[in-house]
Scaffold this motif. Sequence first.
Motif, PDB file in Angstrom:
ATOM      1  N   GLY A  74     -73.169  -8.724  34.552  1.00 55.97           N
ATOM      2  CA  GLY A  74     -74.004  -8.477  33.333  1.00 55.97           C
ATOM      3  C   GLY A  74     -73.591  -6.935  32.856  1.00 55.97           C
ATOM      4  O   GLY A  74     -73.289  -6.831  31.690  1.00 55.97           O
ATOM      5  N   ILE A  75     -73.611  -6.077  33.860  1.00 51.34           N
ATOM      6  CA  ILE A  75     -73.067  -4.691  33.433  1.00 51.34           C
ATOM      7  C   ILE A  75     -71.708  -4.642  33.008  1.00 51.34           C
ATOM      8  O   ILE A  75     -71.610  -3.966  32.035  1.00 51.34           O
ATOM      9  CB  ILE A  75     -73.347  -3.784  34.639  1.00 51.34           C
ATOM     10  N   ALA A  76     -70.735  -5.227  33.565  1.00 53.99           N
ATOM     11  CA  ALA A  76     -69.197  -5.079  33.139  1.00 53.99           C
ATOM     12  C   ALA A  76     -69.135  -5.890  31.903  1.00 53.99           C
ATOM     13  O   ALA A  76     -68.431  -5.234  31.067  1.00 53.99           O
ATOM     14  CB  ALA A  76     -68.504  -6.062  34.116  1.00 53.99           C
ATOM     15  N   LEU A  77     -70.155  -6.938  31.471  1.00 51.00           N
ATOM     16  CA  LEU A  77     -69.795  -7.475  30.013  1.00 51.00           C
ATOM     17  C   LEU A  77     -70.779  -6.535  29.088  1.00 51.00           C
ATOM     18  O   LEU A  77     -70.050  -6.348  28.004  1.00 51.00           O
ATOM     19  CB  LEU A  77     -70.361  -8.982  30.236  1.00 51.00           C
ATOM     20  N   LEU A  78     -71.652  -5.848  29.645  1.00 54.86           N
ATOM     21  CA  LEU A  78     -72.573  -4.979  28.702  1.00 54.86           C
ATOM     22  C   LEU A  78     -71.260  -3.903  28.007  1.00 54.86           C
ATOM     23  O   LEU A  78     -71.114  -3.625  26.912  1.00 54.86           O
ATOM     24  CB  LEU A  78     -73.491  -4.385  29.413  1.00 54.86           C
ATOM     25  N   ALA A  79     -70.577  -3.287  29.158  1.00 56.66           N
ATOM     26  CA  ALA A  79     -69.642  -2.021  28.905  1.00 56.66           C
ATOM     27  C   ALA A  79     -68.568  -2.768  27.922  1.00 56.66           C
ATOM     28  O   ALA A  79     -68.107  -1.984  26.984  1.00 56.66           O
ATOM     29  CB  ALA A  79     -69.024  -1.617  30.224  1.00 56.66           C
ATOM     30  N   MET A  80     -67.997  -3.919  28.270  1.00 59.69           N
ATOM     31  CA  MET A  80     -66.904  -4.356  27.312  1.00 59.69           C
ATOM     32  C   MET A  80     -67.362  -5.005  25.817  1.00 59.69           C
ATOM     33  O   MET A  80     -66.765  -4.420  25.037  1.00 59.69           O
ATOM     34  CB  MET A  80     -66.275  -5.619  28.047  1.00 59.69           C
ATOM     35  N   MET A  81     -68.839  -5.397  25.774  1.00 65.36           N
ATOM     36  CA  MET A  81     -69.226  -5.414  24.604  1.00 65.36           C
ATOM     37  C   MET A  81     -69.617  -4.305  23.846  1.00 65.36           C
ATOM     38  O   MET A  81     -69.292  -4.358  22.495  1.00 65.36           O
ATOM     39  CB  MET A  81     -70.475  -6.565  24.742  1.00 65.36           C
ATOM     40  N   ALA A  82     -70.101  -3.434  24.475  1.00 63.92           N
ATOM     41  CA  ALA A  82     -70.381  -2.130  23.715  1.00 63.92           C
ATOM     42  C   ALA A  82     -68.907  -1.419  23.277  1.00 63.92           C
ATOM     43  O   ALA A  82     -69.071  -0.890  22.044  1.00 63.92           O
ATOM     44  CB  ALA A  82     -70.944  -1.197  24.819  1.00 63.92           C
TER      45      ALA A  82
END
Length: 470
Positions: A74-82
């Motif tokens: 979830g954190i990895a995908l948050l960073a990529m989406m941001a």
Amino acid sequence: MKPVNEYLQKNDRRSLFALMFALAWPTVMEQFLETIVQYIDTGMVGQIGANASAAVGLSTSLTWLIISPMFAMGIALLAMMAKAVGENDAKKAQAVAHQAVFVVIVLGVVEGVLAITLSGYVPAWMGADKVIQKDAAMYFKIICMPMIFRAAIIVFANVIRATGDTKTPLKINLMVNVLNIILNFFMIYGTREISVFGTVYRIWGADMGTTGAAIGTAISLTLGGILMTVAFFRRSLSRMSFKHIAYNAGMMRQSIKLGLPIALNKTITSLGYVVFAGLVSSMGAVIFAAHTIATVAEMAFYIPGYGMQTATSTMVGYTLGKRDAETFMRIVKMTLAVVVGIMIGSSLILFFGAEAVMRCFTSDEAVIALGATVLKMIAFSEPFFAAAIVLEGVYNGLGKTKIPFFIETCCMWGVRIIPVWVIVNMPGASLQKVWLCMILDNLIKTALLGRGIFRGGRGKAIFKKMCETV
């Protein structure tokens, strides 16, 4: 909330603070509400007795271990989406959203099957008292049944937050928590009479104890997962039907590359908590009940740290997309100053209100006295712990996820677990000595994470290097 890029284009202190506040307050409120519900959950179960509190506490530590890969991805995908939002790249943002669907399905199914299969064995492996093993195993098994829905809540919520919408996850989690309280009220206790303004009402109850608490949690998580999935698919950056979801090998590799160190970090940390809980549980039911309740009580006082961590990771991802090192450093300093200031105030409340907090969960005077003592001890390290949480968010937003992993691993096992194992196996072992190791862990971890950002301009150097490689 205004579009993210409106805040970033102004790029002044007021705009950055407004963006931070807009991203952080719903997440802080969400964490606060979840913790209040856990307070109520623990208090409800605690009324049954110390053994019930210990059984639920043992399962809670194990659950952190099981779901840690979900938080990591979830954190990895948050960073990529941001980063995609910072670049204003809608196509990339949608591709990230597609990968989130695969992550939820795979992790939800695999971890659910694994947890249910092992549920009957883990309490004994953790060295729990035989009196609580059966209840702990049943509680853990039931709350792990809706694992795919828990994965949806965790992963999809992070992707939604990265787009700048932090209110939707707040609303859904609020609903989940309220439902959990209502179900606990009817499932834990037996049929009883209550008096309201002099009028006596007979309230039905299933009288299922810890099993009832687990069923309430499972039902709440299932509904929450469904609602979060619906919200995710309705987002403008991820709006799609299942038939249009495309697997992107390169992007999935990137998410795994970012997420694997976070997963290892959270797994090592959660495993450390499980081992830690096992060591403390061997000291007796009363001591472990005091430890469990004090740990839950402490959670409310570092909520600002986790709320700010999500906001910080998101804002760092935005600046990475913009390739703006100066703004990056302003964000880091601003979020640290805010969270430390808040935590100093909350630490004072924790110190002076320790006994009152413990009384919210149990009426056992021995548990209250011991729990209040360790809460007063930990209050001094809360600002440092919150700073460590935010600094970890900085590294996650940058994609430098290996650094927190190595620091967390060394501190968890070198400063916390091994010394506690020595303490527990020596004459004169006490919960106070155990919590002193926790305090040292927090202080050393904060110093190491801060050194990697602030010493000799390392933060800017890392940022510029990441701009060249992503």
